[in-house]
Design an enzyme around this catalytic site. Structure first.
Site, PDB file in Angstrom:
ATOM      1  N   GLU A 140     -21.627 -54.920  30.428  1.00 39.29           N
ATOM      2  CA  GLU A 140     -22.148 -53.580  30.162  1.00 39.29           C
ATOM      3  C   GLU A 140     -21.855 -53.211  28.716  1.00 39.29           C
ATOM      4  O   GLU A 140     -21.245 -53.982  27.964  1.00 39.29           O
ATOM      5  CB  GLU A 140     -21.539 -52.563  31.132  1.00 39.29           C
ATOM      6  CG  GLU A 140     -21.951 -52.783  32.584  1.00 39.29           C
ATOM      7  CD  GLU A 140     -21.395 -51.736  33.526  1.00 39.29           C
ATOM      8  OE1 GLU A 140     -20.584 -50.899  33.079  1.00 39.29           O
ATOM      9  OE2 GLU A 140     -21.756 -51.742  34.708  1.00 39.29           O
ATOM     10  N   HIS A 261     -23.734 -39.947  29.376  1.00 39.61           N
ATOM     11  CA  HIS A 261     -24.299 -41.268  29.639  1.00 39.61           C
ATOM     12  C   HIS A 261     -25.696 -41.332  29.040  1.00 39.61           C
ATOM     13  O   HIS A 261     -26.509 -40.420  29.234  1.00 39.61           O
ATOM     14  CB  HIS A 261     -24.355 -41.545  31.141  1.00 39.61           C
ATOM     15  CG  HIS A 261     -24.517 -42.992  31.473  1.00 39.61           C
ATOM     16  ND1 HIS A 261     -25.698 -43.671  31.267  1.00 39.61           N
ATOM     17  CD2 HIS A 261     -23.643 -43.904  31.976  1.00 39.61           C
ATOM     18  CE1 HIS A 261     -25.544 -44.934  31.641  1.00 39.61           C
ATOM     19  NE2 HIS A 261     -24.308 -45.096  32.073  1.00 39.61           N
ATOM     20  N   ARG A 310     -21.367 -46.385  24.687  1.00 43.01           N
ATOM     21  CA  ARG A 310     -22.203 -45.299  25.185  1.00 43.01           C
ATOM     22  C   ARG A 310     -22.446 -44.198  24.159  1.00 43.01           C
ATOM     23  O   ARG A 310     -23.536 -43.621  24.100  1.00 43.01           O
ATOM     24  CB  ARG A 310     -21.578 -44.703  26.450  1.00 43.01           C
ATOM     25  CG  ARG A 310     -21.692 -45.628  27.638  1.00 43.01           C
ATOM     26  CD  ARG A 310     -20.970 -45.095  28.849  1.00 43.01           C
ATOM     27  NE  ARG A 310     -21.143 -45.998  29.981  1.00 43.01           N
ATOM     28  CZ  ARG A 310     -20.525 -45.870  31.138  1.00 43.01           C
ATOM     29  NH1 ARG A 310     -19.670 -44.870  31.320  1.00 43.01           N
ATOM     30  NH2 ARG A 310     -20.736 -46.731  32.115  1.00 43.01           N
ATOM     31  N   HIS A 371     -21.515 -37.286  31.957  1.00 46.14           N
ATOM     32  CA  HIS A 371     -21.136 -38.366  32.866  1.00 46.14           C
ATOM     33  C   HIS A 371     -19.647 -38.414  33.159  1.00 46.14           C
ATOM     34  O   HIS A 371     -19.249 -38.648  34.303  1.00 46.14           O
ATOM     35  CB  HIS A 371     -21.582 -39.695  32.273  1.00 46.14           C
ATOM     36  CG  HIS A 371     -21.322 -40.884  33.147  1.00 46.14           C
ATOM     37  ND1 HIS A 371     -21.829 -40.998  34.431  1.00 46.14           N
ATOM     38  CD2 HIS A 371     -20.608 -42.023  32.921  1.00 46.14           C
ATOM     39  CE1 HIS A 371     -21.452 -42.149  34.956  1.00 46.14           C
ATOM     40  NE2 HIS A 371     -20.702 -42.788  34.077  1.00 46.14           N
ATOM     41  N   ARG A 406     -15.194 -43.461  26.619  1.00 42.58           N
ATOM     42  CA  ARG A 406     -14.790 -44.456  27.615  1.00 42.58           C
ATOM     43  C   ARG A 406     -15.660 -45.702  27.556  1.00 42.58           C
ATOM     44  O   ARG A 406     -16.885 -45.624  27.503  1.00 42.58           O
ATOM     45  CB  ARG A 406     -14.872 -43.848  29.024  1.00 42.58           C
ATOM     46  CG  ARG A 406     -14.606 -44.871  30.118  1.00 42.58           C
ATOM     47  CD  ARG A 406     -14.472 -44.224  31.470  1.00 42.58           C
ATOM     48  NE  ARG A 406     -15.694 -43.672  32.016  1.00 42.58           N
ATOM     49  CZ  ARG A 406     -16.646 -44.388  32.607  1.00 42.58           C
ATOM     50  NH1 ARG A 406     -16.551 -45.709  32.675  1.00 42.58           N
ATOM     51  NH2 ARG A 406     -17.703 -43.786  33.120  1.00 42.58           N
TER      52      ARG A 406
END
Length: 585
Positions: A140, A261, A310, A371, A406
């Site tokens: 990811e 997000h 992100r 998110h 994060r």
């Protein structure tokens, strides 16, 4: 930058006096991966100590056991489990994503203890996906290795939740109270934890407001998603644990670092509440972002392009939206094919089709939405807060592992690892039983109907893109939403908690005069190592709120009510070497 006064927030929530009382040595508030892991491990640790024979653990959950954010986690859980991967590589990716604001020791704990913690989940009965007998791992955003373990294709959280609930149900000594909102902590004479008040719906004799006297409280209540008009979080994510801790005197840290997000399914300008998440794992399997002209605009933005961290992707999407005047961008995953979609992402496929989009043949409309909260109740490496007897784990906590942004799929791992660490120390630190003292904090409650107005203010002015004027506008208008005449009830308590955290979040966002990670200030578009460090917020008095560090001063006060302090700390981003922090202008 002026201090912000008289926001009118409560010292405690207005609530009826408790109509029932019970006792438990340890109360765990929350039933996701963090809460249930904490309950299971603490229960086992207490049973292993002869001096704690008969000690009890109570799990309190706001809805049913599987209603929290863990259930909705799609992508998976990150750990260095694959060939060629190491905790050191996972650590570097986490530190880079965190944009210099991570606690290196906390990150090292996360990545070194993470693999064994995931193996323990497997031993507990979690059915992760395998291929030819080997654990399936994917990649990811922000990761340089395939290290994301997943279950059911894109139903990882649901499978972990299933396994943990089964384990709790197999331990009858762990009591569970569902449909219970935690209202406020009860204090002992020394200021530490003596219990917690709850509002319970329909639990037999435990109905309405009651009190649980205890020796320790573990907060695992999740995040603050409903502060914003659109969020991937479920409706129960109303910042209750953070607000409860703040009112009790605990320190909150890094609230300005709210992750948006980048690929949340766009459902139209009037859509509110929980929005469908299109997992980063879809891009990890080869999907890519395009604008309305078909341009792959992430090319050249970052070495990882569509798999950049992100904050990078969310900013790139937002910029392109502003440049083109469009309300969303597109995610192209058509080339993955129907068979792959049905096997790897069955949940996302079903959700998209339920909203009229078939990702096998059509582009998916996406835009950034709230998110995850990287900040929360400040804790040490064993989940201890600044308040004696209060621990925190998972999204409600600020353990230091996420910094300003994060890394994908580190959230489940954080809850798992730090709940285990709480259980390592809590039994030996249990406080003596103490009677709660009279609560002198000023009560107040907002009207439940203010929630929508607050969400609009926060989304418009303290959302993805922030400016000083916008954040000030939010802070100027939020106080008018607080009243002393709101009707008591769950919706009003939630609204008051949301207003409390929204005000604190906006105050920290105003104070941080730079762009770092998920905190994007249009008027300060560059990262500034003068602001390498953390904003800590803590009630120290009655009921008014909020102040802010305005520039180089380390702390500011509003009367005796709230202490907001900026604490310099060296940057921990290995990709961005800088001079030591502290030379602020």
């Amino acid at each position: 930058m002026a201090l912000i006064e008289n926001a009118g927030l409560p010292g405690r929530l207005s609530a009826p006096e408790p109509g029932w009382t019970t006792r438990s040595d340890v109360v765990v508030i929350g039933s996701g991966i963090a809460g249930l892991t904490a309950a299971l491990r603490i229960h086992a640790a207490l049973r292993a100590r002869p001096e704690d024979d008969g000690a009890t653990v109570l799990v309190v959950t706001k809805d049913v056991l599987n209603a929290g954010s863990t259930q909705w986690a799609q992508g998976g859980i990150a750990a260095a489990l694959g060939p060629g991967d190491t905790p050191e590589q996972h650590e570097r990716d986490t530190l880079v994503a965190g944009a210099g604001a991570c606690d290196t020791d906390a990150v090292r704990v996360l990545v070194t203890e993470g693999p064994d913690a995931v193996r323990e989940l497997i031993a507990l009965g979690t059915n992760f996906d395998h291929h030819d007998g080997v654990l399936s791992l994917t990649r990811e955003g922000g990761h340089h290795r395939d290290r994301i373990a997943h279950a059911g294709g894109d139903a990882t959280g649901a499978e972990i939740q299933r396994a943990l609930i089964a384990a709790v149900e197999a331990a009858p000594e762990i009591e569970v109270i569902q449909h219970a909102l935690a209202i406020d902590l009860l204090h002992a004479a020394d200021g530490g934890v003596a219990g917690v008040t709850l509002h319970v719906i329909g639990e037999g004799q435990r109905d309405g407001v009651g009190a649980v006297h205890c020796r320790a409280v573990v907060l695992a209540s999740g995040g603050l998603g409903q502060v914003f008009a659109q969020s991937t979080n479920p409706s129960v994510s109303t910042g209750d644990g953070m607000a409860l801790a703040l009112r009790a005197g605990a320190v909150l840290r890094d609230l300005e670092f709210v992750q948006f997000h980048p690929t949340v399914m766009y459902l139209g300008p009037d859509s509110r509440g929980q929005q469908p998440l299109i997992s980063e794992a879809v891009r990890g399997e080869g999907a890519f972002l395009v604008d309305f002209e078909g341009n792959r605009f992430m090319q050249g933005q970052h070495e990882l392009a569509d798999l950049a961290p992100r904050d990078v992707v969310a900013k790139a999407i937002t910029r392109r939206m502003h440049e083109t005047g469009k309300a969303h961008m597109w995610l192209d995953a058509r080339h993955l094919g129907a068979e792959f979609w049905e096997k790897r992402f069955p949940t996302i496929l079903g959700v998209c089709r339920s909203h009229g989009v078939d990702p096998v043949t059509e582009l998916i409309p996406v835009a950034p939405a709230h998110h995850f909260a990287s900040g929360g109740v400040a804790t040490d490496l064993f989940g201890r807060s600044s308040l004696p007897g209060l621990y925190a784990t998972g999204e409600v906590a600020c353990s230091g592992v996420h910094g300003a942004n994060r890394l994908a799929s580190n959230s489940l791992l954080e809850g798992l690892v730090f709940s285990r660490r709480i259980a390592d120390v809590l039994p030996g630190e249990l406080r003596s039983w103490a009677d709660p003292v009279e609560d002198q904090r000023a009560p107040r409650i907002a009207d439940a109907d203010v929630r929508a107005t607050m969400q609009t203010l926060m989304t418009d002015y303290v959302g993805v893109l922030r400016t000083e004027d916008g954040v000030r506008k939010a802070l100027d208008e939020l106080p008018a939403l607080v009243t002393t005449t709101g009707a008591l009830g769950v919706e009003a308590w939630e609204a008051t908690n949301l207003l409390t955290i929204a005000t604190a979040l906006a105050g920290a966002a105003l104070g941080r005069g730079e762009t770092r990670g998920s905190h994007w200030r249009e008027d300060f578009p560059e990262r500034d190592e003068a602001w390498s460090g953390h904003f800590d917020s803590r009630f120290v008095g009655d009921s008014r709120f909020v102040g802010n560090a305005s520039s180089a001063d380390d702390s500011r006060f509003i009367g005796d009510e709230l202490d907001v302090a900026f604490h310099p700390a060296p940057s921990t981003d290995p990709s961005h070497p800088v001079e030591p922090a502290g030379a602020r202008p």
